[in-house]
Design an enzyme around this catalytic site. Structure first.
Site, PDB file in Angstrom:
ATOM      1  N   ARG A  18      50.272  75.098  28.336  1.00 41.38           N
ATOM      2  CA  ARG A  18      50.854  74.637  27.076  1.00 41.38           C
ATOM      3  C   ARG A  18      50.308  75.515  25.951  1.00 41.38           C
ATOM      4  O   ARG A  18      49.274  76.175  26.106  1.00 41.38           O
ATOM      5  CB  ARG A  18      50.491  73.177  26.811  1.00 41.38           C
ATOM      6  N   LYS A  42      46.566  67.988  27.714  1.00 43.46           N
ATOM      7  CA  LYS A  42      47.325  66.822  27.259  1.00 43.46           C
ATOM      8  C   LYS A  42      46.820  65.573  27.968  1.00 43.46           C
ATOM      9  O   LYS A  42      46.589  65.586  29.171  1.00 43.46           O
ATOM     10  CB  LYS A  42      48.816  67.026  27.547  1.00 43.46           C
ATOM     11  N   HIS A  62      56.992  77.882  25.031  1.00 43.04           N
ATOM     12  CA  HIS A  62      56.934  76.874  26.102  1.00 43.04           C
ATOM     13  C   HIS A  62      57.872  77.251  27.255  1.00 43.04           C
ATOM     14  O   HIS A  62      57.718  76.741  28.372  1.00 43.04           O
ATOM     15  CB  HIS A  62      57.304  75.497  25.549  1.00 43.04           C
ATOM     16  N   ARG A 109      56.051  78.346  30.311  1.00 44.39           N
ATOM     17  CA  ARG A 109      55.534  77.253  31.153  1.00 44.39           C
ATOM     18  C   ARG A 109      56.643  76.707  32.048  1.00 44.39           C
ATOM     19  O   ARG A 109      56.420  76.442  33.229  1.00 44.39           O
ATOM     20  CB  ARG A 109      54.944  76.157  30.261  1.00 44.39           C
ATOM     21  N   HIS A 122      50.653  67.316  34.985  1.00 46.38           N
ATOM     22  CA  HIS A 122      51.550  66.194  34.725  1.00 46.38           C
ATOM     23  C   HIS A 122      50.931  64.902  35.228  1.00 46.38           C
ATOM     24  O   HIS A 122      50.450  64.837  36.369  1.00 46.38           O
ATOM     25  CB  HIS A 122      52.903  66.407  35.430  1.00 46.38           C
ATOM     26  N   TYR A 175      62.144  69.889  37.428  1.00 43.19           N
ATOM     27  CA  TYR A 175      62.299  71.316  37.705  1.00 43.19           C
ATOM     28  C   TYR A 175      63.206  71.577  38.901  1.00 43.19           C
ATOM     29  O   TYR A 175      63.654  72.701  39.103  1.00 43.19           O
ATOM     30  CB  TYR A 175      60.924  71.971  37.876  1.00 43.19           C
TER      31      TYR A 175
END
Length: 284
Positions: free
Chosen positions: A133, A158, A223, A226, A249, A258
């Site tokens: 990120r 995150k 981004h 990523r 995640h 994805y």
């Protein structure tokens, strides 16, 4: 809002909020105070709700940006000002989610080759090669590089979680060349004064400059690298749970999207039309 800002930031730290979340929430309160030109603790709930309406209808900010502002203001009133009964927000209905445009491998290679200097090249390669990120690449430290285990340590990503991600031999060689030329001490990628981490604004700027030089017209900011990291791994046959861990995640649902972006997955999926058996071709 000097003392109030310090108090709110302390409340955010105590509750384990990430640096990025703290900056966003503090920015929301600063924006409110600037709009009314008053201390935020003297602004009523009704005025806050009117300000959120201003963000939606007049400034036409994206739903996600308005939601962050609403959450930040709610935190300030409920936890910092101790007004626990505070009730305001924005409509919960989200705008339709659009799938990002994925950079092809050849486009990523062109983008990296179009970097203005070795530092910018190293930033782009690290972002893509490790699937980082923006805030994560800005706050990498030299000590986060573990060449013995061939990993990059992401500290307090995150959700205020640490994780490890890939450090490829090609990226390690590039980072060694970069270090030899720039000699960073604490932060891997620094601001001009060398004492602070590089700003997200600067990283956005260098990405878009390289993108323009590479002649890439697809939408999206840095981004996109990523997204490309995850999609290209999936196309290469890496299992979804490994990708989830590398991306950091919390929920597998974030990684599963994805599948919608992976070209190989789509290309190898037969249409049900092709599976139909025509009556005139059945064996007699």
């Amino acid at each position: 809002m000097g003392m109030l800002r310090k108090q709110m930031d302390g409340d955010l730290v105590v509750r384990g909020m990430s640096v990025r979340t703290r900056e966003s929430y503090l920015g929301a309160v600063k924006g409110l105070a600037k709009y009314y030109r008053r201390r935020p603790d003297r602004i009523t709930e009704q005025e806050v709700q009117k300000y959120l309406l201003h963000l939606i209808e007049e400034r036409k900010l994206a739903w996600s940006s308005c939601n962050v502002a609403a959450q930040g203001l709610k935190f300030f009133y409920r936890f910092t000002l101790k007004r626990t009964e505070t009730q305001f927000g924005i409509p919960t209905a989200r705008q339709p989610q659009k799938l990002p445009q994925i950079l092809a491998r050849e486009e990523v290679a062109r983008l990296i080759e179009s970097a203005a200097n070795p530092k910018h090249r190293a930033i782009l390669m690290t972002t893509y090669g490790a699937g980082l990120r923006l805030n994560e690449v800005c706050h990498l430290k030299v000590s986060d590089i573990d060449s013995a285990r061939m990993t990059l340590r992401i500290e307090q990503g995150k959700g205020a979680k640490d994780r490890y991600t890939l450090l490829s031999p090609k990226l390690l060689a590039e980072l060694r060349r970069y270090w030899a030329g720039y000699r960073p001490k604490l932060w891997l990628f620094t601001s001009k004064d060398g004492a602070h981490p590089i700003s997200d604004t600067m990283v956005h700027r260098l990405y878009h400059a390289a993108k323009a030089r590479a002649g890439i017209r697809k939408d999206g900011g840095i981004h996109a690298l990523r997204h490309a990291f995850a999609t290209h791994l999936l196309e290469a046959g890496v299992d979804i749970h490994t990708i989830q861990r590398l991306m950091g995640h919390g929920h597998i649902s974030s990684t599963l999207r994805y599948f919608h972006l992976a070209r190989e997955h789509l290309a190898n999926t037969p249409s049900p039309l092709d599976l139909l058996e025509r009556p005139d071709t059945k064996p007699k």
